[in-house]
Design a protein around this motif. Structure first.
Motif, PDB file in Angstrom:
ATOM      1  N   LYS A  66      20.076  45.658  10.648  1.00  0.00           N
ATOM      2  CA  LYS A  66      19.192  44.852   9.818  1.00  0.00           C
ATOM      3  C   LYS A  66      18.624  45.664   8.654  1.00  0.00           C
ATOM      4  N   ALA A  67      17.994  44.935   7.759  1.00  0.00           N
ATOM      5  CA  ALA A  67      17.301  45.556   6.626  1.00  0.00           C
ATOM      6  C   ALA A  67      15.801  45.417   6.812  1.00  0.00           C
ATOM      7  N   MET A  68      15.070  46.520   6.683  1.00  0.00           N
ATOM      8  CA  MET A  68      13.613  46.437   6.663  1.00  0.00           C
ATOM      9  C   MET A  68      13.191  46.397   5.198  1.00  0.00           C
ATOM     10  N   SER A 106      11.779  41.485   8.893  1.00  0.00           N
ATOM     11  CA  SER A 106      10.580  40.678   8.631  1.00  0.00           C
ATOM     12  C   SER A 106      10.886  39.194   8.767  1.00  0.00           C
ATOM     13  N   PRO A 107      10.228  38.478   9.679  1.00  0.00           N
ATOM     14  CA  PRO A 107      10.370  37.020   9.703  1.00  0.00           C
ATOM     15  C   PRO A 107       9.880  36.421   8.386  1.00  0.00           C
ATOM     16  N   ASP A 108      10.447  35.278   8.026  1.00  0.00           N
ATOM     17  CA  ASP A 108      10.035  34.629   6.785  1.00  0.00           C
ATOM     18  C   ASP A 108       8.538  34.373   6.751  1.00  0.00           C
ATOM     19  N   GLU A 109       7.955  34.091   7.905  1.00  0.00           N
ATOM     20  CA  GLU A 109       6.519  33.796   7.963  1.00  0.00           C
ATOM     21  C   GLU A 109       5.682  34.983   7.481  1.00  0.00           C
ATOM     22  N   THR A 110       6.151  36.202   7.743  1.00  0.00           N
ATOM     23  CA  THR A 110       5.399  37.377   7.291  1.00  0.00           C
ATOM     24  C   THR A 110       5.590  37.611   5.805  1.00  0.00           C
ATOM     25  N   ILE A 111       6.772  37.314   5.295  1.00  0.00           N
ATOM     26  CA  ILE A 111       7.029  37.460   3.859  1.00  0.00           C
ATOM     27  C   ILE A 111       6.201  36.457   3.066  1.00  0.00           C
ATOM     28  N   LEU A 112       6.079  35.241   3.603  1.00  0.00           N
ATOM     29  CA  LEU A 112       5.396  34.162   2.888  1.00  0.00           C
ATOM     30  C   LEU A 112       3.899  34.123   3.152  1.00  0.00           C
ATOM     31  N   CYS A 113       3.383  35.056   3.946  1.00  0.00           N
ATOM     32  CA  CYS A 113       1.947  35.113   4.207  1.00  0.00           C
ATOM     33  C   CYS A 113       1.208  35.472   2.923  1.00  0.00           C
ATOM     34  N   VAL A 151      17.542  49.145  12.241  1.00  0.00           N
ATOM     35  CA  VAL A 151      17.369  49.219  10.784  1.00  0.00           C
ATOM     36  C   VAL A 151      18.419  50.127  10.160  1.00  0.00           C
ATOM     37  N   LEU A 152      19.195  49.566   9.221  1.00  0.00           N
ATOM     38  CA  LEU A 152      20.196  50.328   8.475  1.00  0.00           C
ATOM     39  C   LEU A 152      19.798  50.569   7.033  1.00  0.00           C
ATOM     40  N   ARG A 153      18.856  49.741   6.526  1.00  0.00           N
ATOM     41  CA  ARG A 153      18.417  49.858   5.141  1.00  0.00           C
ATOM     42  C   ARG A 153      16.931  49.586   5.085  1.00  0.00           C
ATOM     43  N   VAL A 154      16.231  50.296   4.250  1.00  0.00           N
ATOM     44  CA  VAL A 154      14.812  50.019   4.034  1.00  0.00           C
ATOM     45  C   VAL A 154      14.581  49.869   2.531  1.00  0.00           C
ATOM     46  N   GLY A 155      13.483  49.211   2.175  1.00  0.00           N
ATOM     47  CA  GLY A 155      13.213  49.107   0.750  1.00  0.00           C
ATOM     48  C   GLY A 155      12.195  48.033   0.426  1.00  0.00           C
TER      49      GLY A 155
END
Length: 636
Positions: free
Chosen positions: A179-181, A224-231, A252-256
């Motif tokens: 996943k990507a963080m 990150s669940p969409d709910e946390t992004i849209l908070c 996690v394979l990518r962060v940014g």
């Protein structure tokens, strides 16, 4: 309303060699789909690297033809809008467009956009309905600029994002194995009198069905669940996204983040809150102050049962003597850090490298509120070598040649431009290697020959598509995050502040500034050389008075700066450093020694050279900070 139908046969003949796009033009000519720009946004599976790269090869090989098609369609579709009708008188000819339609700045088109914001028809500038206004971070002396957007524009952005996937898959193996963080956030939005939403471009995208209903290919499975992004609460959003990223650390394979500044702000937040995050992981329960219900529920599902072993591991890494290489320690499978590190974000490279543990810093794309421009075809290149290849079906691109002043480069580390009003634009295929240009766009959303304000240098070509290095924003002297403060705005703010000390008999002899990013968050630093009227003696400075000066400067800067300072906490307190008498003479001597002309020397209002900053810092006799964040509220 009259229409100027596209000659689909002519278009098809133009694009016979562009196979992936010609198929769409075939369907246009058979009447299966409308004669409009979705024909230039071919569907493909982003996970099919070969198909994605084939589309990119076709687009970059047929640049001239694609640009002609883009401009023809934009004119044909919009020729009878109020704006273009005044110049074209109903004609749909590309040469007439170039001859009659002027190159404009935002102030030229602002009245039209404001009319739409206040309830007028979209047909003022666009034949397609304007569904929202995108607020740009680039602003001068007040509110953010507003850029028109249509429903189709969301599809164009999605197509652009999908093109990033095959490029990254070409250079990095195994991205489907984790996943990507990515730490993504929404910003404040307002409603215009007409009911249209006005919000930043990324907030628009994250809240769109295109993002929410995205196919879960390997490039957009996020921790990150969409709910946390849209908070909407940025602190809760940050905390929850980091908590989810830590719990899923082995995936996690990518962060940014989008900008380097935002990612470093997250690292600082982690430094301040890792104890509490570990406590949540150990207990298997989210902190009580996370009150957003959808956010709390989504995070609780990921957090699951107590995990004291993971909490101990994170405590061990975060509690060490140094955070050097902390990214690789906390997320050991990470292959790269994806953040924009070009333009003003380049100032964060060294700090990112300290935390990264040797991971590549990847800048994938070049985009703005006005338009999405280009893709980095060599994403693993060093930040200083990053160039972007412009994608020719995103908009019609023109370029104003820019003359660079060598003396300014030597002294200040930034280049000044000289774009004459009568300079003719250059087409995308006609730019020259090594030359500097300001980009001008004509978009599908109602911007016509619009000066974006970005200065670019041509570094090479991919097939027939030019590649550009982003140099800087036109006239911008200070930037920490999404703020862009130009020389005039800085002058106005300093003028208001210096009135405070001048009323007491002091004089501000000279000033300059720089963006200090040595700490997180970064902050503006303004150097002042003061004297008493009638003498060369440094006055005795009242700290309360100087703090008031700092606050006055901040209150006088634009709304984007004040939002970053007050709500986002992405900019620290403004600082005034008072220097001893003769300091700016020493600065001039240094600039002249580096090649500046004595006759043409002007004090730079922003310093980039470390040597010049050291000269100023070595003569500082007083440092003062703004005590309170400036006033800000959405729409004000």
């Amino acid at each position: 309303m009259r229409a100027c139908p596209i000659n689909c046969t002519a278009v098809k003949q133009q694009l016979m060699t562009c196979s992936s796009i010609t198929n769409d033009v075939d369907r246009m000519s058979r009447g299966n789909i409308p004669c409009r720009s979705p024909a230039m946004l071919p569907d493909f599976d982003p996970n099919d690297t070969e198909a994605g790269m084939k589309i990119l090869e076709d687009l970059t090989e047929n640049v001239h033809r694609m640009q002609q098609l883009v401009l023809e369609e934009i004119i044909t579709r919009n020729a009878h809008t109020e704006y273009l009708e005044g110049f074209l008188n109903g004609q749909c000819d590309m040469q007439v467009f170039k001859d009659k339609v002027p190159v404009v700045n935002y102030e030229d088109i602002k009245p039209y956009i404001e009319r739409i914001a206040n309830g007028d028809s979209s047909n003022v500038i666009s034949a397609e309905p304007i569904i929202e206004l995108l607020t740009s971070s680039g602003t001068s002396g007040g509110q953010p600029k507003m850029m028109p957007s249509t429903a189709e524009d969301l599809h164009r952005k999605t197509f652009f994002y999908n093109l990033l996937v095959p490029v990254m898959n070409k250079y990095v193996d195994g991205l489907d194995e984790g996943k990507a963080m990515y730490l993504l956030f929404v910003k404040p939005e307002t409603k215009t009198p007409s009911g249209l939403m006005a919000r930043p471009v990324l907030t628009s995208y994250y809240k769109s069905s295109n993002f929410k209903n995205r196919p879960f290919n390997r490039f957009n499975i996020y921790t990150s669940p969409d709910e946390t992004i849209l908070c909407s609460d940025s602190k809760q959003s940050m905390y929850c996204q980091l908590l989810c990223g830590l719990v899923q650390r082995q995936e996690v394979l990518r962060v940014g983040a989008v900008f380097a500044s935002a990612f470093l702000r997250a690292i600082k937040f982690l430094e301040d809150n890792w104890n509490e995050l570990c406590s949540n992981i150990r207990a298997g329960r989210v902190s009580d102050w996370i009150t957003d219900p959808s956010c709390r529920n989504a995070v609780s599902l990921i957090l699951g049962k107590p995990d004291p072993e993971l909490a101990d591991l994170i405590e061990h890494e975060c509690g060490g003597e140094s955070w050097e290489g902390i990214i690789k320690k906390l997320w050991p499978r990470t292959k790269y850090i994806e953040v924009i590190v070009t333009g003003s974000m380049a100032q964060y490279v060294s700090t990112l490298e300290f935390y990264s543990g040797g991971l590549p810093l990847v800048s994938t794309m070049y985009a703005s509120s006005e338009c999405y421009f280009g893709i980095n075809f060599k994403p693993l290149s060093k930040p200083s070598d990053v160039s972007y290849t412009l994608i020719p079906n995103m908009a019609y691109f023109e370029f104003l040649p820019v003359n660079k002043n060598h003396d300014d480069v030597q002294c200040n580390g930034v280049c000044k431009e000289n774009c004459g009003e009568d300079v003719e634009t250059v087409e995308l295929v006609d730019v020259k290697l090594g030359q500097y240009y300001e980009i001008v766009v004509t978009t599908f959303t109602g911007l016509y020959r619009y000066r974006v304000g970005d200065i670019l240098m041509v570094t090479g070509f991919h097939n027939k598509a030019p590649q550009f290095r982003f140099v800087h924003r036109r006239n911008v002297v200070l930037s920490i995050d999404t703020d862009k403060t130009n020389e005039d705005d800085l002058l106005k703010a300093v003028t208001k502040a210096k009135a405070i000390v001048e009323s007491l008999g002091f004089l501000l002899i000279e000033y300059t500034s720089y963006a200090d990013t040595s700490s997180i968050p970064g902050h503006y630093v303004i150097f002042w050389e003061l004297t008493s009227k009638g003498s060369n003696h440094l006055p005795v400075l009242d700290p309360n008075l100087m703090e008031q000066c700092c606050s006055t400067v901040e209150e006088s800067l634009d709304s984007v700066y004040r939002r970053c300072r007050r709500k986002d906490n992405s900019i620290g307190a403004l600082e005034i450093r008072v220097v001893q008498h003769g300091t700016f003479d020493a600065l001039m001597d240094f600039c002249v020694s580096q090649g500046s002309s004595v006759n043409q020397y002007k004090t730079p209002r922003c310093i980039k050279s470390e040597e010049a900053i050291n000269i100023l810092d070595s003569r500082v006799v007083g440092r003062f900070f703004s005590r309170n964040a400036p006033y800000w509220e959405p729409g004000k």
